[in-house]
Design a protein around this motif. Structure first.
Motif, mmCIF file in Angstrom:
data_model
loop_
_atom_site.group_PDB
_atom_site.id
_atom_site.type_symbol
_atom_site.label_atom_id
_atom_site.label_comp_id
_atom_site.label_asym_id
_atom_site.label_seq_id
_atom_site.Cartn_x
_atom_site.Cartn_y
_atom_site.Cartn_z
ATOM 1 N N LEU A 135 -0.060 -8.118 15.901
ATOM 2 C CA LEU A 135 0.079 -6.608 15.758
ATOM 3 C C LEU A 135 -1.188 -5.961 15.198
ATOM 4 O O LEU A 135 -1.682 -4.695 16.259
ATOM 5 C CB LEU A 135 1.479 -6.292 15.459
ATOM 6 C CG LEU A 135 2.764 -6.514 16.240
ATOM 7 C CD1 LEU A 135 3.764 -5.992 15.243
ATOM 8 C CD2 LEU A 135 2.865 -5.522 17.638
ATOM 9 N N MET A 136 -1.763 -6.338 14.235
ATOM 10 C CA MET A 136 -2.778 -5.614 13.549
ATOM 11 C C MET A 136 -3.982 -6.131 14.295
ATOM 12 O O MET A 136 -5.014 -5.102 14.360
ATOM 13 C CB MET A 136 -2.877 -6.324 12.296
ATOM 14 C CG MET A 136 -1.826 -5.671 11.176
ATOM 15 S SD MET A 136 -1.546 -3.986 11.134
ATOM 16 C CE MET A 136 -0.279 -3.666 12.085
ATOM 17 N N LYS A 173 4.563 -5.641 5.027
ATOM 18 C CA LYS A 173 3.829 -6.666 4.999
ATOM 19 C C LYS A 173 2.292 -6.464 5.394
ATOM 20 O O LYS A 173 1.640 -7.734 4.988
ATOM 21 C CB LYS A 173 4.581 -7.626 6.248
ATOM 22 C CG LYS A 173 6.006 -7.880 6.121
ATOM 23 C CD LYS A 173 6.238 -8.430 4.700
ATOM 24 C CE LYS A 173 7.713 -9.074 4.589
ATOM 25 N NZ LYS A 173 7.731 -9.506 3.504
ATOM 26 N N LYS A 174 1.947 -5.473 6.082
ATOM 27 C CA LYS A 174 0.412 -5.325 6.307
ATOM 28 C C LYS A 174 0.059 -3.953 5.816
ATOM 29 O O LYS A 174 -0.481 -3.224 6.446
ATOM 30 C CB LYS A 174 0.300 -5.475 7.719
ATOM 31 C CG LYS A 174 0.500 -6.793 8.271
ATOM 32 C CD LYS A 174 -0.869 -7.511 7.759
ATOM 33 C CE LYS A 174 -0.954 -9.001 8.516
ATOM 34 N NZ LYS A 174 -1.885 -9.847 7.872
ATOM 35 N N THR A 175 0.429 -3.656 4.502
ATOM 36 C CA THR A 175 -0.026 -2.372 3.918
ATOM 37 C C THR A 175 -1.249 -1.820 4.129
ATOM 38 O O THR A 175 -1.528 -0.598 4.454
ATOM 39 C CB THR A 175 0.388 -2.333 2.348
ATOM 40 O OG1 THR A 175 1.565 -3.070 2.091
ATOM 41 C CG2 THR A 175 0.283 -1.092 1.841
ATOM 42 N N GLU A 180 -4.904 1.945 6.986
ATOM 43 C CA GLU A 180 -6.161 2.365 7.708
ATOM 44 C C GLU A 180 -6.017 2.704 9.060
ATOM 45 O O GLU A 180 -6.717 3.445 9.565
ATOM 46 C CB GLU A 180 -7.090 1.244 7.630
ATOM 47 C CG GLU A 180 -7.782 0.911 6.201
ATOM 48 C CD GLU A 180 -8.483 1.963 5.667
ATOM 49 O OE1 GLU A 180 -9.195 2.531 6.179
ATOM 50 O OE2 GLU A 180 -8.256 2.446 4.272
ATOM 51 N N LEU A 181 -5.033 2.166 9.600
ATOM 52 C CA LEU A 181 -4.727 2.464 11.070
ATOM 53 C C LEU A 181 -4.273 3.867 11.290
ATOM 54 O O LEU A 181 -4.359 4.592 11.868
ATOM 55 C CB LEU A 181 -3.640 1.235 11.618
ATOM 56 C CG LEU A 181 -3.559 1.384 13.094
ATOM 57 C CD1 LEU A 181 -4.721 1.009 13.850
ATOM 58 C CD2 LEU A 181 -2.444 0.122 13.295
ATOM 59 N N LEU A 182 -3.348 3.957 10.254
ATOM 60 C CA LEU A 182 -2.567 5.320 10.349
ATOM 61 C C LEU A 182 -3.405 6.511 10.055
ATOM 62 O O LEU A 182 -3.478 7.717 10.727
ATOM 63 C CB LEU A 182 -1.338 5.583 9.250
ATOM 64 C CG LEU A 182 -0.291 6.690 9.298
ATOM 65 C CD1 LEU A 182 -0.046 6.897 10.612
ATOM 66 C CD2 LEU A 182 0.439 6.634 8.135
ATOM 67 N N LYS A 183 -4.535 6.362 9.351
ATOM 68 C CA LYS A 183 -5.620 7.318 8.795
ATOM 69 C C LYS A 183 -6.304 7.788 10.231
ATOM 70 O O LYS A 183 -6.880 8.857 10.426
ATOM 71 C CB LYS A 183 -6.409 6.822 7.813
ATOM 72 C CG LYS A 183 -5.704 6.820 6.356
ATOM 73 C CD LYS A 183 -6.866 6.038 5.429
ATOM 74 C CE LYS A 183 -6.322 6.608 4.043
ATOM 75 N NZ LYS A 183 -7.328 5.932 2.862
ATOM 76 N N ALA A 210 4.809 7.979 0.021
ATOM 77 C CA ALA A 210 5.028 7.072 -1.263
ATOM 78 C C ALA A 210 3.531 6.240 -1.265
ATOM 79 O O ALA A 210 3.269 5.840 -2.434
ATOM 80 C CB ALA A 210 6.199 6.170 -1.146
ATOM 81 N N LEU A 211 3.217 5.849 -0.095
ATOM 82 C CA LEU A 211 1.938 4.999 0.014
ATOM 83 C C LEU A 211 0.595 5.690 -0.620
ATOM 84 O O LEU A 211 -0.341 5.290 -0.760
ATOM 85 C CB LEU A 211 1.566 4.661 1.594
ATOM 86 C CG LEU A 211 2.764 3.727 2.060
ATOM 87 C CD1 LEU A 211 2.299 3.588 3.659
ATOM 88 C CD2 LEU A 211 2.534 2.459 1.621
ATOM 89 N N ASP A 212 0.625 7.106 -0.599
ATOM 90 C CA ASP A 212 -0.322 7.705 -1.326
ATOM 91 C C ASP A 212 -0.613 7.775 -2.688
ATOM 92 O O ASP A 212 -1.682 7.758 -3.205
ATOM 93 C CB ASP A 212 -0.032 9.215 -0.784
ATOM 94 C CG ASP A 212 -1.406 10.503 -1.151
ATOM 95 O OD1 ASP A 212 -2.385 10.305 -0.586
ATOM 96 O OD2 ASP A 212 -1.178 10.878 -2.161
ATOM 97 N N ARG A 213 0.465 7.074 -3.205
ATOM 98 C CA ARG A 213 0.291 6.616 -4.660
ATOM 99 C C ARG A 213 -0.270 5.294 -4.853
ATOM 100 O O ARG A 213 -0.453 4.919 -5.948
ATOM 101 C CB ARG A 213 1.832 6.718 -5.356
ATOM 102 C CG ARG A 213 2.101 8.109 -5.293
ATOM 103 C CD ARG A 213 3.631 8.573 -5.680
ATOM 104 N NE ARG A 213 4.102 9.851 -5.702
ATOM 105 C CZ ARG A 213 5.225 10.215 -6.083
ATOM 106 N NH1 ARG A 213 6.222 9.190 -6.568
ATOM 107 N NH2 ARG A 213 5.810 11.417 -6.046
ATOM 108 N N THR A 214 -0.271 4.464 -3.751
ATOM 109 C CA THR A 214 -0.567 3.210 -3.899
ATOM 110 C C THR A 214 -2.364 2.926 -3.870
ATOM 111 O O THR A 214 -2.974 3.602 -3.334
ATOM 112 C CB THR A 214 -0.141 2.202 -2.949
ATOM 113 O OG1 THR A 214 -0.500 2.655 -1.410
ATOM 114 C CG2 THR A 214 1.674 2.328 -2.863
#
Length: 238
Positions: A135-136, A173-175, A180-183, A210-214
């Motif tokens: 998928l990636m 699983k593919k954080t 990067e894809l979402l951006k 929540a990912l913004d804090r990672t």
């Protein structure tokens, strides 16, 4: 007790199906053993499922729109029957075939659509690393998948839950790859916000926030995406 010899007991229905030259993805989705075989890491099955056209169909099934009956005259039906294109999806009908279907046929088609959506989402979120990798490698498929959020509100709650299930598995699983894809998606967060009334999409939005804090996720949510009346604090309070 002949099954103790020759390995006959190890031949699954899925293996037999994969050996056929004319089998289809729909044949697999109709098999009750499919998800079990994926969990058992059936190599041949997983190799088939990670093929790009198959992944595209699976993603389509997750968010396939509901069947809508169409009424028209018999003359229109005959004209449409001559021009109607073929379709790879068993529950996506041409206008002509839609008109010809009975209520019972519509019910059967809707049940099949719902079943395929469920099974496809389970396959794509099955914790199978090879499928996540595929998928990636085909980010365009995920980009098209997110077009689901362009649909008008309210979204189908069942479809929204399956859409969220698949994306949450990918984010888990593919954080880094998903960040990067979402951006790269135009208006991804604002599209999520447009369906904030849907609890399943709200869950996905909070996960994205929540990912913004990672590490590596900083900047995935820009303040400019949020209306003045909607702050991060108010989102978490919903």
């Amino acid at each position: 007790m002949f099954w103790r010899f020759g390995g006959y007991a190890n031949i699954s229905t899925i293996d037999t199906l994969l050996e056929k030259a004319d089998f289809t993805l729909e044949n697999l989705l109709d098999e009750g053993e499919l998800l079990h075989e994926i969990k058992q890491h059936n190599a041949k099955l997983i190799e088939y499922l990670r093929d790009e056209p198959v992944l595209e169909q699976l993603l389509h099934y997750v968010v396939a729109p509901k069947l809508e009956p169409v009424l028209a005259s018999e003359k229109d039906d005959a004209s449409d029957n001559e021009k109607a294109p073929s379709t790879p999806f068993p529950f996506t009908r041409s206008r002509a075939s839609s008109r010809a279907m009975s209520d019972v046929g519509d019910d059967d088609g809707e049940k099949k659509r719902n079943r395929y959506a469920y099974v496809a989402s389970e396959v794509l979120a099955s914790d199978t690393w090879s499928i996540y990798e595929a998928l990636m490698e085909n980010g365009g498929l995920i980009r098209n998948f997110w077009q689901f959020l362009k649909r008008p509100s309210p979204l189908d709650p069942l479809q929204a839950s399956y859409f969220t299930k698949v994306n949450e598995a990918l984010f888990e699983k593919k954080t880094e790859e998903m960040i990067e894809l979402l951006k790269s998606f135009p208006n991804a967060v604002s599209d999520l916000l447009s369906h904030v009334e849907c609890p399943m999409i709200m869950d996905l939005l909070l996960k994205v926030i929540a990912l913004d804090r990672t590490e590596g996720g900083h900047g995935i949510v820009e303040v400019s995406f949020l209306p003045p009346s909607l702050t991060l604090r108010s989102l978490y309070a919903l």
